[in-house]
Design a protein around this motif. Structure first.
Motif, PDB file in Angstrom:
ATOM      1  N   PRO A 114       0.834  -1.214   0.000  1.00  0.00           N
ATOM      2  CA  PRO A 114       0.000   0.000   0.000  1.00  0.00           C
ATOM      3  C   PRO A 114       0.862   1.254   0.000  1.00  0.00           C
ATOM      4  N   ARG A 116       0.865   5.809  -0.649  1.00  0.00           N
ATOM      5  CA  ARG A 116       0.087   7.042  -0.692  1.00  0.00           C
ATOM      6  C   ARG A 116       0.317   7.807  -2.001  1.00  0.00           C
ATOM      7  N   ARG A 118       0.132   8.447  -5.626  1.00  0.00           N
ATOM      8  CA  ARG A 118      -0.698   7.929  -6.715  1.00  0.00           C
ATOM      9  C   ARG A 118       0.042   7.854  -8.038  1.00  0.00           C
ATOM     10  N   SER A 123      -5.213   2.227  -7.942  1.00  0.00           N
ATOM     11  CA  SER A 123      -6.349   1.774  -7.153  1.00  0.00           C
ATOM     12  C   SER A 123      -6.745   0.359  -7.562  1.00  0.00           C
ATOM     13  N   ASN A 126     -10.367  -3.034  -3.974  1.00  0.00           N
ATOM     14  CA  ASN A 126     -10.731  -2.619  -2.614  1.00  0.00           C
ATOM     15  C   ASN A 126     -10.537  -1.115  -2.414  1.00  0.00           C
ATOM     16  N   TYR A 127     -10.289  -0.384  -3.527  1.00  0.00           N
ATOM     17  CA  TYR A 127     -10.135   1.074  -3.521  1.00  0.00           C
ATOM     18  C   TYR A 127      -8.912   1.534  -2.760  1.00  0.00           C
ATOM     19  N   ARG A 128      -7.949   0.649  -2.566  1.00  0.00           N
ATOM     20  CA  ARG A 128      -6.711   1.031  -1.899  1.00  0.00           C
ATOM     21  C   ARG A 128      -5.604   1.128  -2.941  1.00  0.00           C
ATOM     22  N   PHE A 129      -4.808   2.174  -2.838  1.00  0.00           N
ATOM     23  CA  PHE A 129      -3.711   2.359  -3.775  1.00  0.00           C
ATOM     24  C   PHE A 129      -2.531   1.495  -3.346  1.00  0.00           C
ATOM     25  N   SER A 130      -2.036   0.698  -4.279  1.00  0.00           N
ATOM     26  CA  SER A 130      -0.938  -0.215  -3.989  1.00  0.00           C
ATOM     27  C   SER A 130       0.032  -0.244  -5.156  1.00  0.00           C
ATOM     28  N   ASP A 231       2.370   0.316   4.663  1.00  0.00           N
ATOM     29  CA  ASP A 231       1.769   1.614   4.332  1.00  0.00           C
ATOM     30  C   ASP A 231       2.892   2.622   4.113  1.00  0.00           C
ATOM     31  N   ARG A 233       4.224   6.000   3.159  1.00  0.00           N
ATOM     32  CA  ARG A 233       3.657   7.344   3.064  1.00  0.00           C
ATOM     33  C   ARG A 233       4.479   8.268   2.174  1.00  0.00           C
TER      34      ARG A 233
END
Length: 256
Positions: A114, A116, A118, A123, A126-130, A231, A233
């Motif tokens: 995952p 942050r 973009r 996306s 599951n609508y999570r950016f990875s 995650d 960032r």
């Protein structure tokens, strides 16, 4: 006055996942790559050993700059500068990439991290950016041989593999992959066809394939103890540097 954390065995083993002798090997690599070289302006307020600890703790805990700063009695801006300066020097070295010999067996696979940023990730359902990060590990030693630059997470493993520089590093070496790597030159399990069940020998081959390939999944699980891979960032090349550094520390943890 020094901060709460110091580069002694208690804090190193607690906050980095490395024993002291392993951390000393990491420090030696960073020093040889110029980590303690000349710097314009004021000298660093922390010695090199503590600066390497800052980066290791950041990758292990994924604390923010404001959270890390009081632990080392420095400012958040200094934490940021230390990480920006040293993170390329912790990368997996060329020796790790060329460690294989033709009779070695390697395993390739990708994992989603995952992010942050973009521009790095994409996306998913599951609508999570990875981001999709491809790895090669040695099946015998379980050392990380190489990693590819992150690609958007909505791309298939086979596409990311072909577009990376990893295939060029696998010339003459047998590499296992899962069913997502069909037509890439990797050894993949036998696939089922409509109206044709797998033969007994093919079932046995697939079972052995799964047993060996599971080692790369175990490696991913250990590497994701470094919480920045849960995650990320930061932006730009930060994830690439983090993956390289964590692969390096993972190799040290199982060899030193």
């Amino acid at each position: 006055m020094r901060g709460v954390l110091r580069a002694d065995p208690l804090w190193v083993e607690t906050f980095t996942g490395l024993r002291m002798r392993q951390f000393e090997r990491l420090l030696k690599v960073v020093r040889e790559r110029g980590g303690d070289g000349p710097r314009l302006g004021r000298p660093w307020c922390l010695p090199l050993v503590d600066r390497v600890l800052v980066v290791s703790v950041y990758y292990r805990t994924n604390l923010t700059m404001r959270q890390l700063a009081p632990l080392f009695w420095i400012s958040p801006a200094t934490v940021c500068r230390v990480i920006q300066r040293l993170r390329p020097l912790l990368a997996l070295g060329p020796a790790g990439r060329s460690a294989g010999v033709p009779d070695r067996l390697w395993i390739a696979d990708g994992t989603l991290v995952p992010v942050r940023d973009r521009k790095v990730g994409a996306s998913l359902r599951n609508y999570r950016f990875s981001a999709n990060v491809q790895f090669i590990i040695d099946a015998d030693t379980r050392l990380v041989v190489a990693t590819a630059r992150p690609a958007p997470g909505n791309r298939a493993d086979a596409q990311v593999w072909r577009n990376s520089d990893l295939p060029a590093q696998c010339q003459g070496i047998t590499v296992l992959g899962d069913g997502a790597y069909i037509s890439t030159g990797l050894v993949v399990p036998h696939g089922k066809r409509p109206g044709r069940p797998l033969l007994a020998g093919e079932e046995g081959d697939n079972a052995q394939h799964r047993k060996v390939r599971a080692r790369v999944e175990h490696t991913f699980a250990r590497m994701k103890n470094y919480k920045i891979l849960r995650d990320c960032r930061q932006r730009g090349d930060s994830l690439h540097h983090a993956v390289q550094a964590i692969a390096h520390m993972r190799n040290l943890a199982i060899t030193a």
